[in-house]
Design an enzyme around this catalytic site. Structure first.
Site, short mmCIF file in Angstrom:
data_model
loop_
_atom_site.label_atom_id
_atom_site.label_comp_id
_atom_site.label_asym_id
_atom_site.label_seq_id
_atom_site.Cartn_x
_atom_site.Cartn_y
_atom_site.Cartn_z
N CYS A 26 0.81 -1.22 0.00
CA CYS A 26 0.00 0.00 0.00
C CYS A 26 0.84 1.27 0.00
O CYS A 26 0.35 2.34 -0.37
CB CYS A 26 -0.95 0.01 1.20
SG CYS A 26 -2.14 -1.34 1.18
N ARG A 37 -20.24 8.56 0.32
CA ARG A 37 -21.68 8.32 0.47
C ARG A 37 -22.29 9.58 1.08
O ARG A 37 -22.25 9.81 2.29
CB ARG A 37 -21.92 7.10 1.35
CG ARG A 37 -21.49 5.80 0.68
CD ARG A 37 -21.79 4.58 1.53
NE ARG A 37 -21.62 3.35 0.79
CZ ARG A 37 -20.46 2.71 0.62
NH1 ARG A 37 -19.36 3.21 1.15
NH2 ARG A 37 -20.41 1.59 -0.08
N SER A 77 -11.38 0.60 4.30
CA SER A 77 -11.20 1.36 3.06
C SER A 77 -11.97 0.73 1.91
O SER A 77 -12.22 -0.47 1.90
CB SER A 77 -9.71 1.43 2.71
OG SER A 77 -9.17 0.12 2.55
N HIS A 107 -9.22 3.54 -1.55
CA HIS A 107 -7.80 3.19 -1.37
C HIS A 107 -7.32 2.44 -2.60
O HIS A 107 -7.34 1.21 -2.65
CB HIS A 107 -7.67 2.34 -0.11
CG HIS A 107 -6.30 1.83 0.19
ND1 HIS A 107 -5.14 2.37 -0.35
CD2 HIS A 107 -5.89 0.80 0.99
CE1 HIS A 107 -4.10 1.69 0.11
NE2 HIS A 107 -4.53 0.74 0.91
N CYS A 144 0.11 2.11 6.66
CA CYS A 144 0.41 0.72 6.94
C CYS A 144 0.58 -0.02 5.61
O CYS A 144 -0.05 0.34 4.62
CB CYS A 144 -0.69 0.08 7.78
SG CYS A 144 -2.36 0.21 7.09
N GLY A 157 1.48 -3.98 3.58
CA GLY A 157 1.55 -5.42 3.66
C GLY A 157 2.93 -5.90 4.06
O GLY A 157 3.94 -5.35 3.63
#
Length: 395
Positions: free
Chosen positions: A89, A224, A250, A351, A381, A383
């Site tokens: 990420c 939304r 996300s 994301h 953060c 992986g």
């Protein structure tokens, strides 16, 4: 040491899975960002010395060095090279670090750091799941399994639940944070705060065969506008007894983003106006099982290395992979919640994996400008249990 400056930063508005960007080939979407950065900086495209592009699922349409392919699909000359980065990420945040390091080392003067991910066309986990399905093995090697006995896979979903338990975060706290993300994003959109950072692209859905209908895509599709706390609370949990739901995590997203990084020499040669100066860059590896906790120690170490305190930072962008991540980060760092993700985050905006690093930086530098603030910090953060930290100073 030489300085590195951001002189242009842009992103597409996020597209939902199967939504208004799903008809775009990711190479062409990324190429549009490269062209936009050059146009915004008003610089000769041939002056770009490298394109470093983050992308997580480097398979199919995103394979074979998507950075170079994006250059070939853009208006940049063939003389501009490109290389692709996978730090999960944090891929395009790492692309920014590599670009800034090249400039600070004096080896380059103009570098584009960018990211792209079409999570519609190249679904998450494709790079590992497809080979495994076809008998080509899996990334969990015997030595990794021996070191992490009993762990069959490093799971971000398991990590998100572990973070929530460790920091005592309830389902209600996560849902309230998710609702806040939508409200902040709604307010920012209605106030036009994304107008300067978002590049307009033609809306193209996969259903239309990528042809488009002439409409421009300029508003993040994941927001939304009718979001309610009750509605978020009603979403099914991902696992029985847990606290994570799709509503407080996300959103899957299609998108591209990028920043142009230059040297002092380039500022003078091309008459460029900097948006921000790179003040600090660092990264840290951490426990890959809990995985998503890494931004906490990474932030604390970065502040120490930079000789700063948490209150010295005016705005924070902490990627909302799951609501438990920024909430745990706030708890551990003591940061002011009013300075965090002030225009909403990935829970509302999406994301797009490899594009999120430079996407967040684009939002951060523009938010610093809009609010007339000085220092911004970005962390994510990643992986495998890692986190990048970037501190910038608005100029």
């Amino acid at each position: 040491m030489a300085e590195a400056y951001i002189v242009a930063a842009t992103r597409t508005a996020g597209g939902r899975r199967g939504g208004r960007l799903s008809g775009w080939h990711p190479v062409d979407l990324a190429a549009g960002v490269l062209d936009e950065l050059v146009a915004r900086a008003r610089i000769d495209p041939a002056a770009v010395e490298d394109v470093i592009m983050g992308c997580v699922s480097q398979v199919g349409e995103q394979s074979t060095n998507i950075a170079r392919n994006a250059v070939l699909a853009s208006t940049l000359p063939e003389s501009v090279p490109g290389t692709s980065v996978d730090r999960q990420c944090g891929s395009s945040q790492q692309a920014l670090h590599f670009a800034a390091q090249a400039v600070m080392a004096g080896t380059m003067d103009v570098v584009i750091a960018a990211g792209v991910e079409s999570m519609t066309r190249v679904p998450m986990f494709s790079a590992s799941a497809l080979p495994r399905k076809n008998g080509m093995g899996y990334y969990m090697s015997p030595r990794i399994r021996a070191r992490y006995d009993g762990i069959e896979d490093f799971s971000q979903f398991v990590g998100a639940e572990m973070v929530a338990r460790k920091y005592g975060l309830s389902r209600d706290a996560l849902d309230q944070y998710a609702w806040r993300s939508h409200q902040q994003a709604i307010a920012a959109t209605r106030e036009g705060l994304f107008r300067d950072e978002v590049m307009a692209v033609q809306a193209r859905t996969a259903d239309e065969g990528g042809a488009g209908n002439g409409e421009l895509h300029t508003v993040d599709e994941g927001i939304r506008f009718d979001a309610s706390l009750e509605g978020i609370r009603g979403v099914k949990l991902l696992q029985e007894g847990g606290v994570i739901s799709a509503a407080n995590a996300s959103q899957i997203c299609d998108g591209a983003s990028g920043v142009m990084v230059v040297s002092d020499r380039a500022l003078k040669t091309f008459g460029l106006q900097p948006l921000a100066r790179i003040h600090h860059m660092s990264l840290l590896g951490h426990d890959p099982v809990i995985m998503l906790e890494a931004p906490i120690p990474a932030t604390l170490r970065a502040l120490e290395k930079a000789g700063m305190k948490i209150d010295d930072i005016d705005l924070f962008e902490v990627n909302e992979a799951f609501a438990s991540v920024p909430l745990a980060w706030l708890q551990a760092t003591g940061a002011d919640p009013a300075r965090l993700n002030v225009n909403g985050g990935a829970i509302a905006l999406g994301h797009p994996l490899g594009a999120s690093g430079t996407k967040l930086m684009t939002t951060l530098v523009h938010a610093l400008k809009h609010r007339n603030k000085r220092y911004g910090l970005q962390t994510m953060c990643e992986g495998g249990g890692m986190a990048n930290v970037t501190i910038v100073e608005r100029l």
